[in-house]
Design an enzyme around this catalytic site. Structure first.
Site, PDB file in Angstrom:
ATOM      1  N   LYS A 117       2.337  39.681  21.867  1.00 24.71           N
ATOM      2  CA  LYS A 117       1.543  40.531  20.989  1.00 24.71           C
ATOM      3  C   LYS A 117       2.001  40.485  19.540  1.00 24.71           C
ATOM      4  CE  LYS A 117      -0.128  43.888  24.408  1.00 24.71           C
ATOM      5  NZ  LYS A 117       0.119  43.084  25.582  1.00 24.71           N
ATOM      6  N   GLU A 133      -9.776  41.659  21.628  1.00 22.51           N
ATOM      7  CA  GLU A 133      -9.799  43.098  21.808  1.00 22.51           C
ATOM      8  C   GLU A 133      -9.434  43.797  20.501  1.00 22.51           C
ATOM      9  OE1 GLU A 133      -7.466  44.274  25.172  1.00 22.51           O
ATOM     10  OE2 GLU A 133      -8.881  43.377  26.591  1.00 22.51           O
ATOM     11  N   ARG A 167      -8.811  34.260  28.898  1.00 21.80           N
ATOM     12  CA  ARG A 167      -9.377  34.020  30.236  1.00 21.80           C
ATOM     13  C   ARG A 167     -10.724  34.718  30.321  1.00 21.80           C
ATOM     14  NH1 ARG A 167      -8.781  39.121  32.126  1.00 21.80           N
ATOM     15  NH2 ARG A 167      -6.879  40.261  31.594  1.00 21.80           N
TER      16      ARG A 167
END
Length: 638
Positions: free
Chosen positions: A116, A275, A297
């Protein structure tokens, strides 16, 4: 086009991939663990190979076994689905090195987006807006604490290698930071083998918005619009929809352009999801939406995008992996109507969402909407894997239509004896915040007991249960004729010239109920609504997604159980993670005795009262079945 495809996954997503592959004329190969041998995805594949015992690390996570199965069956390509090895760059490289086609993101992109902190730094360089926070290399407690103080509370501590809601802690004040950091690091090290963290400003009214992107090997990248996944429980998505409510055209254009820019920054190929987290305190605004992470994915919730665009995303994956260009250009894609997906899980919301494991004797899923299911009636929910039964997907002209259709579908679910969250889903869909499109990721927690309190049967259902109990003849009694009335009088004690006692005593899910029975009830349409099934001693009735086991009430002595006898039993099949007492040890009421793991969840079993450990059969690492007595506590005053 690829000619043969091995699906390195199980359950619902394996069936979903096979459905598209079959339509394209592609031969399908399943791999399965020993416990999954009778699952529908194994039966539906053209070929299937057993790859080991039930634990995922010995089967679905064993790269060597999966590659061996591909060689054995002559597979040309491997599709990883989601979860398991889908975002494992080493596995992707091994597949490619074996001369096979990898139906997934490039290994370099998986690595670039896998951590991240590195992903956020990369996005910042690409001019994609990122959440305010700290991504630095200095991981000392002192530096992290100082950065959190500078960001301002509340802050979110996140494991850099995290995912699935693990390795995250919300901190409300400076004095709580050190303990929360230590806890987060322990969980991150245990779950991911990496205890590094990053800090983010915690958004008080957060919406989870994500954008579906797709790239090909020819440098083309498009988006297929956004999804709203704000309804979450403990960072796990519950209901997803597309498009996002309250998203205007300008904001949509800005966020989707940012998602395409993010995908191009890592030379992305295949299906991916960018996201974002949005501060919804002033509605959805482009300047209050920030990059959070990328999933390299296909997502669980991809069907809602398929429904509003009319595109088959698995087909896109197979065509792109075969070297073809994207099937559509950006200007050829548009939004049509509204779609929603609800995740139907084998769990009991009224018991803190405890997984419900075992055989499914009765299962009816709605027939008038799309259902992507992993199990069937007669199958079994295993303790080894995710407890999802199906995804229920509704599509309508407008949001209100999709809500109504999905709520009705969830209410129609019938499952027994395994419990489901269907009634919980109905309540969410009917809740005012969701109906108004004003939900945040905090909504489920804020609604609390209004969502999870055990459902109560209606008076109509109790009347049907009373009819079944009195006549012992199912749930559709004819109008009470003379013979039936005589039998009823005998059973309930009618007396000459005295008012009849019309009360029927019922056992409903183990609780006593007294029902005033309607003697003159017709065999009317209300009796058709409860989908009754019969067991040897009970009638099971279904209403609004809940199942009720009903029978005539028979008084009985209290049964031997944990509270009375001190016997502490396994509430479900699972693996014992730890045993925290020893024989002869004194314990307090509520003290933790044993930790049991099932379906990726841990449950602590506690002492029912103060006393001494008299019997101890629990052993760390052992698999136990439901009802196994693990510990017996002897009362202090015994």
């Amino acid at each position: 086009m690829i000619q043969s495809l091995l699906i390195a996954n199980r359950g619902e997503i394996a069936r979903r991939i096979m459905r598209t592959a079959r339509a394209l004329g592609v031969r399908t190969i399943a791999v399965y663990s020993e416990v999954d041998a009778a699952m529908p995805f194994v039966r539906e594949a053209d070929d299937a190979v057993c790859i080991g015992p039930a634990p995922a690390r010995e089967s679905y996570l064993d790269q060597a076994k999966i590659l061996a199965a591909a060689r054995q069956t002559g597979a040309e390509a491997i599709h990883p689905g989601y979860g398991f090895l889908s975002e494992n760059a080493d596995f992707a490289e091994a597949v490619i090195a074996a001369g096979l086609v990898w139906v997934g993101a490039p290994p370099a992109a998986i690595r670039a987006m896998g951590l991240k902190d590195a992903a956020k730094a990369l996005m910042s360089e690409a001019d994609v807006p990122v959440t305010p926070g700290y991504l630095g290399e200095d991981q000392s407690t002192e530096r992290l604490h100082a950065e959190a103080d500078a960001i301002g509370y509340p802050v979110l501590i996140k494991a850099v290698a995290g995912g699935g809601g693990k390795g995250m802690r919300r901190v409300e004040r400076s004095g709580d930071f050190s303990d929360a950091l230590a806890s987060c690091r322990r969980e991150a090290a245990s779950s991911f083998g990496d205890d590094r963290v990053l800090l983010e400003k915690y958004i008080l009214n957060p919406r989870h918005i994500e954008v579906q992107v797709f790239g090909d090997m020819h440098g083309n990248v498009v988006h297929l619009f956004e999804r709203d996944c704000s309804l979450q429980r403990r960072h796990q998505k519950v209901i997803e929809e597309a498009p996002a409510p309250g998203m205007d055209g300008a904001t949509r254009e800005a966020i989707c352009a940012a998602a395409v820019k993010a995908a191009k920054a890592v030379d992305y190929v295949g299906a991916g999801t960018i996201e974002f987290i949005a501060d919804a305190s002033e509605g959805l605004r482009a300047d209050r939406i920030w990059f959070m992470e990328m999933n390299t994915r296909l997502q669980v919730e991809h069907p809602v995008t398929e429904e509003i665009t009319g595109q088959d995303l698995v087909e896109w994956q197979l065509r792109v992996a075969s070297g073809e260009p994207l099937p559509k250009r950006q200007e050829e894609l548009s939004i049509n109507g509204w779609a929603m997906e609800a995740r139907l899980y084998a769990e009991d919301p009224a018991r803190n969402f405890m997984p419900s494991i075992g055989p499914i004797d009765h299962l009816v899923l709605p027939a008038d909407i799309r259902c992507d299911s992993g199990v069937e009636e007669g199958g079994e929910v295993s303790s080894f894997y995710d407890p999802m039964i199906a995804k229920l997907i509704a599509h309508g002209p407008a949001r209100d239509d999709a809500i109504a259709d999905l709520a009705a579908a969830c209410a129609d679910v019938q499952c027994e004896p395994v419990k489901t969250n269907a009634w919980f889903l109905v309540r969410i869909l009917e809740s005012p915040p969701f109906q108004a499109g004003k939900m945040t990721t905090n909504t489920i927690a804020e609604l609390g007991d209004a969502l999870v309190a055990a459902p109560e049967p209606s008076e109509d259902l109790l009347q049907v249960a009373a009819s079944a109990a009195v006549f012992d003849s199912g749930v559709a009694p004819a109008r009470l004729g003379e013979p039936a009335f005589a039998r009823f009088a005998g059973l309930l004690g009618f007396r000459l010239n005295r008012p009849p006692d019309q009360r029927v005593r019922l056992d409903v899910d183990g609780s006593f109920r007294e029902v005033t029975f309607d003697l003159l009830a017709e065999d009317d349409t209300r009796l058709q609504h409860f989908g009754a099934t019969r067991s040897d001693t009970s009638t099971i009735l279904f209403e609004d997604g809940a199942a009720y086991v009903t029978s005539a009430y028979v008084p009985r002595a209290c049964r031997d159980g944990a509270i009375g006898s001190g016997a502490v039993s396994a509430p479900m099949p699972g693996r014992i993670v730890s045993v925290e007492v020893h024989q002869g040890m004194k314990v307090e009421a509520g003290q933790r005795l044993v930790v049991l793991e099932a379906m990726k969840m841990e449950q602590a079993l506690i002492a029912p009262f103060a006393g001494t450990v008299g019997e101890l059969s629990a052993r760390a690492g052992a698999q136990v079945s439901e009802g196994t007595v693990l510990v017996r506590i002897e009362r202090e005053d015994a």
